[in-house]
Motif scaffolding. Sequence first.
Motif, PDB file in Angstrom:
ATOM      1  N   GLN A  43       0.841  -1.188   0.000  1.00 35.61           N
ATOM      2  CA  GLN A  43       0.000   0.000   0.000  1.00 35.61           C
ATOM      3  C   GLN A  43       0.878   1.240   0.000  1.00 35.61           C
ATOM      4  OE1 GLN A  43      -2.324  -0.197   3.585  1.00 35.61           O
ATOM      5  NE2 GLN A  43      -0.560  -0.504   4.896  1.00 35.61           N
ATOM      6  N   GLY A  44       0.336   2.333  -0.503  1.00 36.24           N
ATOM      7  CA  GLY A  44       1.086   3.567  -0.521  1.00 36.24           C
ATOM      8  C   GLY A  44       0.947   4.329   0.780  1.00 36.24           C
ATOM      9  N   LEU A  45      -0.287   4.536   1.220  1.00 38.70           N
ATOM     10  CA  LEU A  45      -0.546   5.330   2.415  1.00 38.70           C
ATOM     11  C   LEU A  45      -1.375   4.508   3.383  1.00 38.70           C
ATOM     12  CD1 LEU A  45      -0.171   8.186   3.637  1.00 38.70           C
ATOM     13  CD2 LEU A  45      -2.362   8.808   2.617  1.00 38.70           C
ATOM     14  N   ALA A  46      -0.822   4.195   4.542  1.00 43.23           N
ATOM     15  CA  ALA A  46      -1.556   3.415   5.543  1.00 43.23           C
ATOM     16  C   ALA A  46      -2.681   4.270   6.112  1.00 43.23           C
ATOM     17  CB  ALA A  46      -0.617   2.972   6.655  1.00 43.23           C
ATOM     18  N   PRO A  47      -3.836   3.676   6.415  1.00 45.77           N
ATOM     19  CA  PRO A  47      -4.959   4.468   6.931  1.00 45.77           C
ATOM     20  C   PRO A  47      -4.605   5.320   8.146  1.00 45.77           C
ATOM     21  CG  PRO A  47      -5.704   2.289   6.321  1.00 45.77           C
ATOM     22  CD  PRO A  47      -4.216   2.269   6.167  1.00 45.77           C
ATOM     23  N   ILE A  48      -3.784   4.802   9.050  1.00 49.61           N
ATOM     24  CA  ILE A  48      -3.467   5.559  10.266  1.00 49.61           C
ATOM     25  C   ILE A  48      -2.743   6.863   9.929  1.00 49.61           C
ATOM     26  CG2 ILE A  48      -1.258   4.405  10.636  1.00 49.61           C
ATOM     27  CD1 ILE A  48      -3.777   5.633  13.315  1.00 49.61           C
ATOM     28  N   GLU A  49      -2.146   6.944   8.722  1.00 47.95           N
ATOM     29  CA  GLU A  49      -1.432   8.151   8.332  1.00 47.95           C
ATOM     30  C   GLU A  49      -2.369   9.305   7.995  1.00 47.95           C
ATOM     31  OE1 GLU A  49       2.272   7.617   5.914  1.00 47.95           O
ATOM     32  OE2 GLU A  49       1.588   5.533   5.826  1.00 47.95           O
ATOM     33  N   ALA A  50      -3.670   9.051   8.021  1.00 46.79           N
ATOM     34  CA  ALA A  50      -4.616  10.160   7.896  1.00 46.79           C
ATOM     35  C   ALA A  50      -4.519  11.088   9.095  1.00 46.79           C
ATOM     36  CB  ALA A  50      -6.040   9.621   7.753  1.00 46.79           C
ATOM     37  N   SER A  56     -11.843  15.850  18.245  1.00 45.77           N
ATOM     38  CA  SER A  56     -11.726  16.029  16.805  1.00 45.77           C
ATOM     39  C   SER A  56     -10.327  15.689  16.296  1.00 45.77           C
ATOM     40  CB  SER A  56     -12.066  17.468  16.411  1.00 45.77           C
ATOM     41  OG  SER A  56     -13.443  17.710  16.559  1.00 45.77           O
ATOM     42  N   LEU A  57      -9.322  15.892  17.124  1.00 51.73           N
ATOM     43  CA  LEU A  57      -7.957  15.540  16.732  1.00 51.73           C
ATOM     44  C   LEU A  57      -7.733  14.039  16.775  1.00 51.73           C
ATOM     45  CD1 LEU A  57      -5.959  18.252  18.720  1.00 51.73           C
ATOM     46  CD2 LEU A  57      -6.200  18.133  16.245  1.00 51.73           C
ATOM     47  N   ASP A  58      -8.386  13.381  17.729  1.00 51.83           N
ATOM     48  CA  ASP A  58      -8.136  11.959  17.984  1.00 51.83           C
ATOM     49  C   ASP A  58      -9.468  11.262  18.240  1.00 51.83           C
ATOM     50  OD1 ASP A  58      -7.434   9.448  18.896  1.00 51.83           O
ATOM     51  OD2 ASP A  58      -6.522  10.165  20.760  1.00 51.83           O
ATOM     52  N   PRO A  59      -9.969  10.467  17.287  1.00 52.09           N
ATOM     53  CA  PRO A  59     -11.237   9.751  17.507  1.00 52.09           C
ATOM     54  C   PRO A  59     -11.012   8.500  18.361  1.00 52.09           C
ATOM     55  CG  PRO A  59     -10.379   9.192  15.356  1.00 52.09           C
ATOM     56  CD  PRO A  59      -9.429  10.208  15.934  1.00 52.09           C
ATOM     57  N   ALA A  88      -5.733   1.354  20.323  1.00 55.13           N
ATOM     58  CA  ALA A  88      -4.407   1.116  20.897  1.00 55.13           C
ATOM     59  C   ALA A  88      -3.554   0.243  19.990  1.00 55.13           C
ATOM     60  CB  ALA A  88      -4.557   0.461  22.275  1.00 55.13           C
ATOM     61  N   GLU A  89      -4.211  -0.633  19.196  1.00 54.83           N
ATOM     62  CA  GLU A  89      -3.485  -1.507  18.295  1.00 54.83           C
ATOM     63  C   GLU A  89      -2.696  -0.740  17.232  1.00 54.83           C
ATOM     64  OE1 GLU A  89      -7.234  -3.724  19.599  1.00 54.83           O
ATOM     65  OE2 GLU A  89      -6.615  -1.666  19.146  1.00 54.83           O
ATOM     66  N   LEU A  90      -3.067   0.514  16.996  1.00 53.95           N
ATOM     67  CA  LEU A  90      -2.426   1.313  15.961  1.00 53.95           C
ATOM     68  C   LEU A  90      -1.434   2.330  16.526  1.00 53.95           C
ATOM     69  CD1 LEU A  90      -5.618   2.103  13.825  1.00 53.95           C
ATOM     70  CD2 LEU A  90      -3.883   0.355  13.357  1.00 53.95           C
ATOM     71  N   LEU A  91      -1.286   2.378  17.839  1.00 57.07           N
ATOM     72  CA  LEU A  91      -0.516   3.441  18.483  1.00 57.07           C
ATOM     73  C   LEU A  91       0.698   2.885  19.220  1.00 57.07           C
ATOM     74  CD1 LEU A  91      -3.547   5.376  19.999  1.00 57.07           C
ATOM     75  CD2 LEU A  91      -2.218   6.031  17.969  1.00 57.07           C
ATOM     76  N   PRO A  92       1.712   3.732  19.444  1.00 54.47           N
ATOM     77  CA  PRO A  92       2.858   3.311  20.254  1.00 54.47           C
ATOM     78  C   PRO A  92       2.429   2.967  21.679  1.00 54.47           C
ATOM     79  CG  PRO A  92       3.333   5.337  19.051  1.00 54.47           C
ATOM     80  CD  PRO A  92       1.862   5.087  18.891  1.00 54.47           C
ATOM     81  N   ALA A  93       3.196   2.127  22.333  1.00 54.01           N
ATOM     82  CA  ALA A  93       2.831   1.664  23.681  1.00 54.01           C
ATOM     83  C   ALA A  93       2.807   2.798  24.691  1.00 54.01           C
ATOM     84  CB  ALA A  93       3.800   0.576  24.122  1.00 54.01           C
ATOM     85  N   ASP A  94       3.592   3.842  24.476  1.00 52.61           N
ATOM     86  CA  ASP A  94       3.670   4.943  25.439  1.00 52.61           C
ATOM     87  C   ASP A  94       2.791   6.120  25.041  1.00 52.61           C
ATOM     88  OD1 ASP A  94       5.093   5.660  23.195  1.00 52.61           O
ATOM     89  OD2 ASP A  94       6.777   6.561  24.284  1.00 52.61           O
TER      90      ASP A  94
END
Length: 320
Positions: free
Chosen positions: A202-209, A259-262, A266-272
């Motif tokens: 893929q070119g752009l991963a969804p989380i990169e939105a 609005s910044l963070d829906p 956690a599966e898509l984010l760093p542990a910290d």
Amino acid sequence: MTSPEAAGAGTGDGRGSVQEDVQGQVSLPRTQSGSQPQNLLMTLLGDYWHGRTEHVPSAALVALLEEFGISPFAARAALSRLTRRGVLESSRTGRRTHYRLSTQPSAAAALDQGMRRITSFATASRPWDGTWRVVIFSVPEERRDVRHAARGRLRWLGFAPLYDGVWICPHDREAEAVGALASLGVRQYTSMTAQVPPSSPQGLAPIEAWDLARLRARYDEFVTTWEAMLERVRGGALREDEALPVRTELMYSWLYFPSLDPELPAELLPADWPRARAYEVFAELYDALGPLAESRVRGIIARFAPELAPLVRYHPHQGP
């Protein structure tokens, strides 16, 4: 609010409107940090007069806004405009005017939704099934105001633009998004669900939105700023007259995050990831300031309507 906004709605900074204008519904003022009188008044009524139907003397509301540096002229202009918009209802006793929050279902629902969204944000983590909700829409150039409103509404619902006109959300808010677009008169749109296998090219991963680096910086800034205030409150160093403006500014600062963070999974984010710590600071400080701020509002109301003062109640955050 309530909900009740920064002028960046729909511009990608995440500060979209709590409630955009909707055809056939009450038009609520947009929320923004600072002392915009209409928004500020709605925030105060939503926080300390939540669910009440009694009318409050206009003089009391003017005095309440004066706590934030709003002139009597600007305060009365805000009351007049909110009444014309159907957000407030007025009554008269002799030469005195009184106001209350609108009893129209759409207005009450919008205020409740805004307050609930702000005070319940980040209260619990939910397992994610890996499904993205995708909304694709197009609005002609001559209807830029509609496009602007649509982007603001989608951001408030937790969507972000992966590509121009392609908005995604990790939570099941597809029906709400479609309803929002339809209510704004957007005619060209479609929706779908999607899953992205980890091994697929893929070119752009969804989380990169979402700009995670910028979002982390906002959380870190929030924690640094408000931890210092929390220490003051814990030490009993904050006066009653300070608590009301501080608690209101705290709400505005926290208001940006839905609005910044829906509540990105956690599966898509760093542990910290700092969201949990930011929530802990907000929840403790918001509730700790509540009694002091409530007392201040009661004192102001008592000067003009002593019988109404005991009805003032601060709105607590909604824990897990």
